[in-house]
Design a protein around this motif. Structure first.
Motif, PDB file in Angstrom:
ATOM      1  N   THR A  48       0.831  -1.216   0.000  1.00 12.31           N
ATOM      2  CA  THR A  48       0.000   0.000   0.000  1.00 12.31           C
ATOM      3  C   THR A  48       0.864   1.265   0.000  1.00 12.31           C
ATOM      4  O   THR A  48       0.506   2.256  -0.655  1.00 12.31           O
ATOM      5  CB  THR A  48      -0.925  -0.012   1.214  1.00 12.31           C
ATOM      6  OG1 THR A  48      -0.139  -0.141   2.415  1.00 12.31           O
ATOM      7  CG2 THR A  48      -1.900  -1.180   1.150  1.00 12.31           C
ATOM      8  N   CYS A  49       1.973   1.245   0.714  1.00 12.19           N
ATOM      9  CA  CYS A  49       2.848   2.432   0.744  1.00 12.19           C
ATOM     10  C   CYS A  49       3.418   2.720  -0.640  1.00 12.19           C
ATOM     11  O   CYS A  49       3.465   3.885  -1.074  1.00 12.19           O
ATOM     12  CB  CYS A  49       3.976   2.223   1.749  1.00 12.19           C
ATOM     13  SG  CYS A  49       3.459   2.196   3.475  1.00 12.19           S
ATOM     14  N   ILE A  50       3.827   1.682  -1.338  1.00 12.68           N
ATOM     15  CA  ILE A  50       4.390   1.888  -2.674  1.00 12.68           C
ATOM     16  C   ILE A  50       3.306   2.364  -3.640  1.00 12.68           C
ATOM     17  O   ILE A  50       3.551   3.231  -4.496  1.00 12.68           O
ATOM     18  CB  ILE A  50       5.055   0.598  -3.165  1.00 12.68           C
ATOM     19  CG1 ILE A  50       6.254   0.265  -2.277  1.00 12.68           C
ATOM     20  CG2 ILE A  50       5.499   0.729  -4.615  1.00 12.68           C
ATOM     21  CD1 ILE A  50       6.924  -1.054  -2.620  1.00 12.68           C
ATOM     22  N   GLU A  51       2.106   1.823  -3.519  1.00 14.22           N
ATOM     23  CA  GLU A  51       1.013   2.279  -4.384  1.00 14.22           C
ATOM     24  C   GLU A  51       0.706   3.748  -4.154  1.00 14.22           C
ATOM     25  O   GLU A  51       0.501   4.510  -5.122  1.00 14.22           O
ATOM     26  CB  GLU A  51      -0.234   1.432  -4.122  1.00 14.22           C
ATOM     27  CG  GLU A  51      -0.225   0.091  -4.817  1.00 14.22           C
ATOM     28  CD  GLU A  51      -1.561  -0.618  -4.697  1.00 14.22           C
ATOM     29  OE1 GLU A  51      -1.883  -1.430  -5.586  1.00 14.22           O
ATOM     30  OE2 GLU A  51      -2.279  -0.363  -3.709  1.00 14.22           O
ATOM     31  N   GLU A  52       0.678   4.183  -2.909  1.00 10.19           N
ATOM     32  CA  GLU A  52       0.434   5.602  -2.614  1.00 10.19           C
ATOM     33  C   GLU A  52       1.562   6.469  -3.161  1.00 10.19           C
ATOM     34  O   GLU A  52       1.317   7.567  -3.673  1.00 10.19           O
ATOM     35  CB  GLU A  52       0.302   5.792  -1.107  1.00 10.19           C
ATOM     36  CG  GLU A  52      -0.956   5.166  -0.507  1.00 10.19           C
ATOM     37  CD  GLU A  52      -0.996   5.315   0.989  1.00 10.19           C
ATOM     38  OE1 GLU A  52      -0.041   5.906   1.545  1.00 10.19           O
ATOM     39  OE2 GLU A  52      -1.976   4.861   1.610  1.00 10.19           O
ATOM     40  N   PHE A  53       2.775   5.997  -3.033  1.00  6.76           N
ATOM     41  CA  PHE A  53       3.903   6.766  -3.556  1.00  6.76           C
ATOM     42  C   PHE A  53       3.799   6.920  -5.076  1.00  6.76           C
ATOM     43  O   PHE A  53       4.110   7.985  -5.626  1.00  6.76           O
ATOM     44  CB  PHE A  53       5.208   6.055  -3.178  1.00  6.76           C
ATOM     45  CG  PHE A  53       6.447   6.726  -3.700  1.00  6.76           C
ATOM     46  CD1 PHE A  53       6.957   7.858  -3.084  1.00  6.76           C
ATOM     47  CD2 PHE A  53       7.116   6.219  -4.808  1.00  6.76           C
ATOM     48  CE1 PHE A  53       8.097   8.476  -3.564  1.00  6.76           C
ATOM     49  CE2 PHE A  53       8.259   6.838  -5.295  1.00  6.76           C
ATOM     50  CZ  PHE A  53       8.756   7.964  -4.664  1.00  6.76           C
ATOM     51  N   MET A  54       3.357   5.884  -5.751  1.00  5.60           N
ATOM     52  CA  MET A  54       3.205   5.957  -7.206  1.00  5.60           C
ATOM     53  C   MET A  54       2.007   6.813  -7.602  1.00  5.60           C
ATOM     54  O   MET A  54       2.059   7.544  -8.596  1.00  5.60           O
ATOM     55  CB  MET A  54       3.060   4.550  -7.774  1.00  5.60           C
ATOM     56  CG  MET A  54       4.300   3.691  -7.597  1.00  5.60           C
ATOM     57  SD  MET A  54       4.014   1.954  -8.018  1.00  5.60           S
ATOM     58  CE  MET A  54       3.516   2.105  -9.729  1.00  5.60           C
ATOM     59  N   ASP A  55       0.921   6.758  -6.831  1.00  8.77           N
ATOM     60  CA  ASP A  55      -0.273   7.548  -7.157  1.00  8.77           C
ATOM     61  C   ASP A  55      -0.062   9.036  -6.938  1.00  8.77           C
ATOM     62  O   ASP A  55      -0.675   9.864  -7.621  1.00  8.77           O
ATOM     63  CB  ASP A  55      -1.463   7.069  -6.318  1.00  8.77           C
ATOM     64  CG  ASP A  55      -1.868   5.649  -6.665  1.00  8.77           C
ATOM     65  OD1 ASP A  55      -1.514   5.191  -7.775  1.00  8.77           O
ATOM     66  OD2 ASP A  55      -2.497   4.987  -5.817  1.00  8.77           O
ATOM     67  N   ASN A  56       0.795   9.406  -5.999  1.00 12.18           N
ATOM     68  CA  ASN A  56       1.043  10.821  -5.707  1.00 12.18           C
ATOM     69  C   ASN A  56       1.997  11.469  -6.687  1.00 12.18           C
ATOM     70  O   ASN A  56       2.311  12.658  -6.563  1.00 12.18           O
ATOM     71  CB  ASN A  56       1.610  10.981  -4.295  1.00 12.18           C
ATOM     72  CG  ASN A  56       0.608  10.611  -3.227  1.00 12.18           C
ATOM     73  OD1 ASN A  56      -0.610  10.726  -3.435  1.00 12.18           O
ATOM     74  ND2 ASN A  56       1.086  10.161  -2.072  1.00 12.18           N
TER      75      ASN A  56
END
Length: 783
Positions: free
Chosen positions: A528-536
């Motif tokens: 989830t942390c990596i997904e948020e980093f990519m979405d931002n």
């Protein structure tokens, strides 16, 4: 030897105030107290105390040429009385005379005066000889003593106090001419108070003398010291008086020169002086003004520099950039050092967990194979006994008997568990049979708990900024937002997966992808942390090729897939439906993440799929065993042979189902080769052909068709099935012919429907016409 003078303050004060003037009465009064000099016949070698005193007292150094040598009075023989006055004692006069005559050879210009004064001293000494008992040595004795001292200087670098009478040599007169009395008096020489460096020969002589004459040295030390002190005090008084006289003469000459009235000065003009003063004042004022201007300029520069520094520190982007990059550099260096240090512990814990799971899997696999071998051997013994029709009980070894009892006890427990859960449709042989004994389960849980406890301690001493993936990604997100150009130029998106690898591996230590209750990849914190980093990443929308888009895919590729591959190759049991289902779910997530990059060839993904296919192929070769018994042995469904054969068939069918569950993950060619080519055609069809025709065979065929993926038959335009099912279709036709009676009419209909499902429409139509099942023609036409 003369008596030692009393050491009183009054006596020392009187002696220190004595002068060398012959007219001083105190000197004459003190003369009787001094010991008289011995005659020539009393002279002898100096005692040990005298030699030691010579070594200890400071040596005299030769002064400049023409000044003569000053030597210490302590070098006299111990019997010589201390000199109370420079002209009062005979020995002092003799020593001074000898010294003057000795040094006179160097400067003949001043020797006449010195010799005249020496003759006066000798005459005055002779006048007083009548009043004293002292004998004055003659000229030959003095020359011999002086010659001996010269030889001592040349050889031993010291002046001997031995004054023995030697015969006068022919060189005496020549020495008198070459050595005029040129040395000055003692008050004109500087007194050295530091000894010269001694030679090795001198030090050896002193040590030897001090050992042999230690007794006499103590008795002479105090007396010689008193003599030396008196002489030094008198010399100091002389030197001080001489310096005072020189200073007074020099001051008088300077005073006369300073106030010389003969010097003429130019006439004094007030106007000239005033003009010079005004010029000087004007020059000083101009200099002061220039300095003032320079000072104001410097102060202005200082203020400007300070303001510039403040502006740069507060509002300069360059300074802010430098601070940020410096902080990021330090942060990255620290986190890399931290992870490098922890990497060894992570690898050790991973190895321990993997070894524990591997041990459990190998135990279950070996147990299953051993049980299969022993049970098959037992049934073969039963078959041979039945064929020979021998009476008596069958002899079984203890190990086989124990294994058969364990097998039966576990089956009873599973039946009881299914009865409690209400599952009555279960087929014998489809159980995984992976139960462990209570002792084995306890040991496994204990070992696993210890490993997980060590796993929690890996990063317990690390700050959250260096172990929390969210905090780490936040640092790089700030960089990406503030300085996107430098962020993408540095290819940070390619570095993040490698940086996060140790942290993700720690979170995957207690993750078992073979358990149905294991957490999914998408539910993991790091995912989830990596997904948020990519979405931002807003900037990525403007960039066609951004490395940040591949961060999650790269993390899975470098971290998750290698761990899955280890489970597949070493721990996964393809006969276990639960393990296979859980593994397929995790693999589908991985494939979905890679589906975005269809054009990219992923080597790790291909390696994972190859390892899955290889493991299933190994399971088919090692674990599938369907025995063929005579029909007489299997006609009775309750016989051990029939039960064993049924269990093995359903176990193989379970593996067939598990293999085809990989539909959508593995390629169709791979599944058809493994499921249809190696398992269905080689094992299942052969077992069905040797089985007794009846409803049970149709049921098994129907279970086989249920496992087949429907997409394999979607594009069958030729109204024929896939080639790998040709043997299966022939099996169905044979079974239909064998069940052609009226009592098996429903089974024939079921076979026709199976043929329709696998798109064998020609075979289905022929059976319909043959057995006059016209109501099924409509169904075939719809397909």
């Amino acid at each position: 030897m003369a008596h030692r003078p009393k050491r009183t303050f009054r006596q020392r004060q009187a002696q220190s105030s004595d002068s060398d003037d012959a007219e001083d009465p105190s000197a004459e009064s003190g003369a009787p107290r001094e010991r008289t000099a011995p005659g020539p016949q009393e002279e002898g070698p100096p005692s040990g105390g005298a030699r030691a005193e010579v070594a200890e007292l400071p040596r005299r150094t030769r002064g400049p040429r023409g000044r003569g040598r000053v030597w210490a009075s302590s070098r006299r023989a111990p019997g010589v009385a201390p000199r109370a006055d420079s002209s009062g004692g005979q020995e002092s006069r003799t020593a001074d005379l000898s010294t003057d005559e000795e040094d006179g050879a160097h400067h003949s210009s001043g020797s006449n005066d010195d010799q005249s004064s020496s003759s006066d001293n000798v005459s005055s000494l002779e006048e007083k000889e009548s009043s004293s008992i002292v004998r004055i040595p003659d000229a030959a004795f003095i020359q011999a003593a002086r010659r001996k001292r010269e030889l001592a200087r040349a050889q031993d670098d010291y002046i001997s106090l031995d004054v023995k009478h030697d015969s006068t040599t022919p060189d005496t007169k020549r020495n008198n001419d070459e050595d005029p009395e040129s040395e000055p008096d003692d008050h004109e020489k500087r007194i050295p108070f530091t000894p010269k460096p001694q030679t090795l020969r001198q030090r050896m002589t002193e040590e030897t003398t001090s050992r042999n004459e230690e007794t006499s040295e103590d008795s002479q030390e105090d007396e010689n010291q008193d003599i030396w002190e008196q002489q030094q005090m008198r010399k100091a008084v002389k030197i001080t008086e001489g310096r005072d006289i020189d200073l007074s003469h020099s001051s008088k000459s300077q005073t006369v020169k300073k106030f010389d009235a003969s010097i003429s000065f130019p006439p004094v003009n007030l106007e000239v002086i005033k003009k010079q003063l005004n010029n000087r004042l004007t020059l000083l004022q101009d200099t002061h003004r220039s300095h003032q201007r320079e000072f104001e300029k410097y102060m202005q520069d200082v203020k400007s520099s300070k303001s510039t520094i403040e502006n740069l520190e507060n509002s300069s982007s360059q300074a802010a950039n430098y601070k940020f990059y410096k902080s990021m550099k330090i942060y990255v260096e620290n986190i890399i050092d931290c992870l490098n240090e922890k990497m060894i512990n992570i690898q050790e814990i991973e190895s321990s967990m993997h070894a524990l799971l591997l041990k459990q899997a190998m135990t279950l696999m070996k147990r299953r194979q051993d049980e299969l071998k022993h049970e098959s051997a037992y049934l073969q013994q039963l078959s041979r006994k039945a064929e020979t029709s021998t009476n008596g009980s069958l002899v079984i070894d203890e190990k086989t008997q124990r294994i058969l009892e364990d097998i039966e006890s576990r089956r009873i427990q599973r039946r009881q568990a299914r009865a409690l859960s209400g599952n009555y449709n279960h087929q014998e042989g489809t159980s995984s049979d992976d139960e462990l004994s209570s002792a084995e389960m306890t040991n496994f849980q204990k070992s696993q708990g210890d490993i997980l406890q060590d796993h929690k301690k890996v990063f317990e001493d690390v700050h959250d900024d260096f172990r929390n993936i969210q905090n780490i990604l936040l640092k790089f997100q700030q960089w990406r937002e503030k300085f996107p150009d430098s962020y993408y130029d540095a290819f940070i998106g390619l570095c993040i997966p490698k940086l996060l690898n140790p942290l993700i591996r720690v979170q995957l230590l207690d993750w078992n992808p073979l358990k149905l209750d294991s957490i999914g990849l998408k539910q993991m914190p790091w995912f989830t942390c990596i997904e948020e980093f990519m979405d931002n990443n807003v900037e990525d929308a403007k960039r066609d090729t951004s490395s940040d888009k591949k961060i999650l895919s790269s993390v899975i590729n470098k971290t998750v897939i290698p761990r899955l591959k280890d489970f597949v190759e070493c721990i996964w049991d393809p006969l276990s439906t639960s393990q296979t289902t859980s593994l397929i779910n995790h693999c589908r997530v991985i494939l979905e993440e890679h589906s975005t990059y269809e054009n990219e060839v992923n080597k790790s993904q291909q390696d994972l799929l190859k390892s899955i296919a290889s493991r299933m192929k190994k399971a088919i070769e090692d674990d599938v065993f369907i025995p063929l018994y005579p029909k007489s042995a299997v006609e009775n469904e309750t016989s051990p042979h029939s039960k064993f054969q049924e269990r093995q068939f359903w176990s193989a069918l379970k593996l067939f189902r598990n293999i085809l569950l990989w539909n959508g993950v593995l390629s169709d060619n791979t599944l058809q080769e493994l499921g249809l080519g190696k398992l269905l055609n080689r094992y299942l069809i052969i077992a069905l052909l040797n089985a007794i025709p009846g409803p049970d065979v149709v049921k098994k065929c129907n279970q086989i068709v249920v496992c087949l993926p429907e997409k394999w038959f979607e594009n069958c335009a030729t109204r024929t099935s896939i080639p790998q099912l040709e043997n299966f279709i022939q099996l169905l036709l044979q079974s239909a012919h064998k069940l052609s009676g009226d009592e098996f009419r429903n089974e024939v209909k079921e076979i026709i429907l199976i043929l329709v499902k696998i798109k064998a429409l020609h075979q289905a139509e022929s059976l319909t016409e043959e057995y006059h099942l016209d109501h099924l023609k409509s169904l075939i036409k719809e397909v």
